[in-house]
Design a protein around this motif. Structure first.
Motif, PDB file in Angstrom:
ATOM      1  N   ALA A  77       0.835  -1.201   0.000  1.00 21.92           N
ATOM      2  CA  ALA A  77       0.000   0.000   0.000  1.00 21.92           C
ATOM      3  C   ALA A  77       0.880   1.265   0.000  1.00 21.92           C
ATOM      4  CB  ALA A  77      -0.933  -0.018   1.205  1.00 21.92           C
ATOM      5  N   GLY A  78       1.916   1.240  -0.841  1.00 23.99           N
ATOM      6  CA  GLY A  78       2.782   2.417  -0.998  1.00 23.99           C
ATOM      7  C   GLY A  78       3.996   2.455  -0.082  1.00 23.99           C
ATOM      8  N   ARG A  79       4.095   1.536   0.866  1.00 18.25           N
ATOM      9  CA  ARG A  79       5.238   1.520   1.795  1.00 18.25           C
ATOM     10  C   ARG A  79       6.229   0.459   1.347  1.00 18.25           C
ATOM     11  NH1 ARG A  79       6.331   4.926   3.918  1.00 18.25           N
ATOM     12  NH2 ARG A  79       4.553   5.340   5.252  1.00 18.25           N
ATOM     13  N   ALA A  80       7.507   0.861   1.158  1.00 15.14           N
ATOM     14  CA  ALA A  80       8.517  -0.097   0.704  1.00 15.14           C
ATOM     15  C   ALA A  80       8.795  -1.129   1.800  1.00 15.14           C
ATOM     16  CB  ALA A  80       9.800   0.642   0.346  1.00 15.14           C
ATOM     17  N   VAL A  81       8.825  -2.397   1.432  1.00 15.79           N
ATOM     18  CA  VAL A  81       9.161  -3.475   2.375  1.00 15.79           C
ATOM     19  C   VAL A  81      10.160  -4.405   1.700  1.00 15.79           C
ATOM     20  CG1 VAL A  81       8.283  -5.330   3.853  1.00 15.79           C
ATOM     21  CG2 VAL A  81       6.768  -3.432   3.255  1.00 15.79           C
ATOM     22  N   ARG A  82      11.320  -4.599   2.378  1.00 12.28           N
ATOM     23  CA  ARG A  82      12.329  -5.520   1.853  1.00 12.28           C
ATOM     24  C   ARG A  82      12.374  -6.774   2.714  1.00 12.28           C
ATOM     25  NH1 ARG A  82      16.600  -0.911   2.520  1.00 12.28           N
ATOM     26  NH2 ARG A  82      15.207  -0.852   4.302  1.00 12.28           N
ATOM     27  N   PRO A  83      12.828  -7.883   2.153  1.00 16.63           N
ATOM     28  CA  PRO A  83      12.937  -9.096   2.981  1.00 16.63           C
ATOM     29  C   PRO A  83      13.805  -8.806   4.204  1.00 16.63           C
ATOM     30  CG  PRO A  83      13.391  -9.601   0.661  1.00 16.63           C
ATOM     31  CD  PRO A  83      13.296  -8.104   0.764  1.00 16.63           C
ATOM     32  N   GLY A  84      13.352  -9.196   5.377  1.00 18.03           N
ATOM     33  CA  GLY A  84      14.141  -9.008   6.596  1.00 18.03           C
ATOM     34  C   GLY A  84      13.844  -7.717   7.341  1.00 18.03           C
ATOM     35  N   ASP A  85      13.141  -6.759   6.724  1.00 15.66           N
ATOM     36  CA  ASP A  85      12.703  -5.591   7.483  1.00 15.66           C
ATOM     37  C   ASP A  85      11.818  -6.097   8.628  1.00 15.66           C
ATOM     38  OD1 ASP A  85      13.998  -3.822   5.835  1.00 15.66           O
ATOM     39  OD2 ASP A  85      12.210  -3.175   4.744  1.00 15.66           O
ATOM     40  N   VAL A  86      11.803  -5.352   9.735  1.00 14.87           N
ATOM     41  CA  VAL A  86      11.075  -5.850  10.906  1.00 14.87           C
ATOM     42  C   VAL A  86       9.640  -5.306  10.927  1.00 14.87           C
ATOM     43  CG1 VAL A  86      10.995  -5.881  13.427  1.00 14.87           C
ATOM     44  CG2 VAL A  86      13.166  -6.210  12.234  1.00 14.87           C
TER      45      VAL A  86
END
Ligand SMILES: O=C([O-])CC(=O)C(=O)O
Ligand SMILES: [Mg+2]
Length: 212
Positions: free
Chosen positions: A150-159
């Motif tokens: 929903a527009g927020r960047a999320v990378r693998p491993g982010d908490v």
């Protein structure tokens, strides 16, 4: 042991972020770590913490979720961009697999079903709502790669930290800073509350308008 405990035991910093709460974590560092607020707990009391396993699902399709629940590492949180659609992207059967695989929970920009069953199993879900409509099983989607939730960047491993106030995403390389600043914020708030409870109305907090 709850699913939140699985990851929290592995890294006490994660347990602490969950205790401090999403709003405190967010306010502590003053960053854009909040996630679209229509992504809400699917049942009262749901909470989770853990490293993100991002998933990009096809519209109205849950094949990507079926893959992710089998491949995501134990302790991870499935973070799914499903286009916010009105489909039963996830339900009781997928929850049973997730529990078997020790997945810590689900955050989805989209809807889910079988909610009483899921609440009974204690599996934490954050979703935009509940919908019974059948999800197709044709599009493999993309799993384990960076997404926009929903527009927020999320990378693998982010908490991922999620509780009654919603969902916050802390970038993996800023975890220590997030804990430190949230602790400071928490201590300040306790002090302020102690002042109020001692019978004193504290001075107002006034901010200078931001420029630009
Ligand atoms: O079957 C599905 O597509 C989703 C569901 O209801 C379940 O996992 O129980
Ligand atoms: Mg079902």
């Amino acid at each position: 042991m709850t699913t939140a405990d699985i990851t929290a035991t592995a890294d006490p910093r994660l347990a602490r972020l969950l205790e401090l709460g999403t709003s405190t974590v967010y306010e502590g560092t003053g960053e854009e770590w909040w996630v679209e607020p229509s992504i809400r707990p699917a049942w009262r009391g749901a909470r989770l913490v853990g490293p993100a396993f991002p998933v990009l699902a096809g519209p109205g399709d849950n094949l990507a979720l079926q893959r992710a629940v089998r491949e995501a590492p134990s302790g991870s949180v499935l973070v799914v961009e499903a286009g916010g659609g009105r489909f039963g992207h996830w339900g009781g059967i997928l929850t049973e697999i997730a529990l078997l695989r020790e997945i810590a929970g689900l955050v989805i920009h989209g809807t889910v079903r079988d909610i009483d069953e899921i609440e009974g199993l204690g599996f934490p879900i954050f979703a935009t709502g509940i919908a019974m409509r059948h999800a197709q099983k044709t599009d493999p989607g993309v799993i384990g790669e960076p997404i926009e939730l929903a527009g927020r960047a999320v990378r693998p491993g982010d908490v991922v930290v999620a509780d009654a106030d919603g969902v916050a995403i802390v970038p993996a390389d800023r975890l220590d800073e997030a804990v430190e600043n949230a602790e400071r914020r928490f201590a300040q708030e306790r002090e302020r509350i102690a002042t109020i409870r001692s019978g004193e109305v504290p001075a107002m907090k006034v901010e200078t308008p931001a420029h630009g």
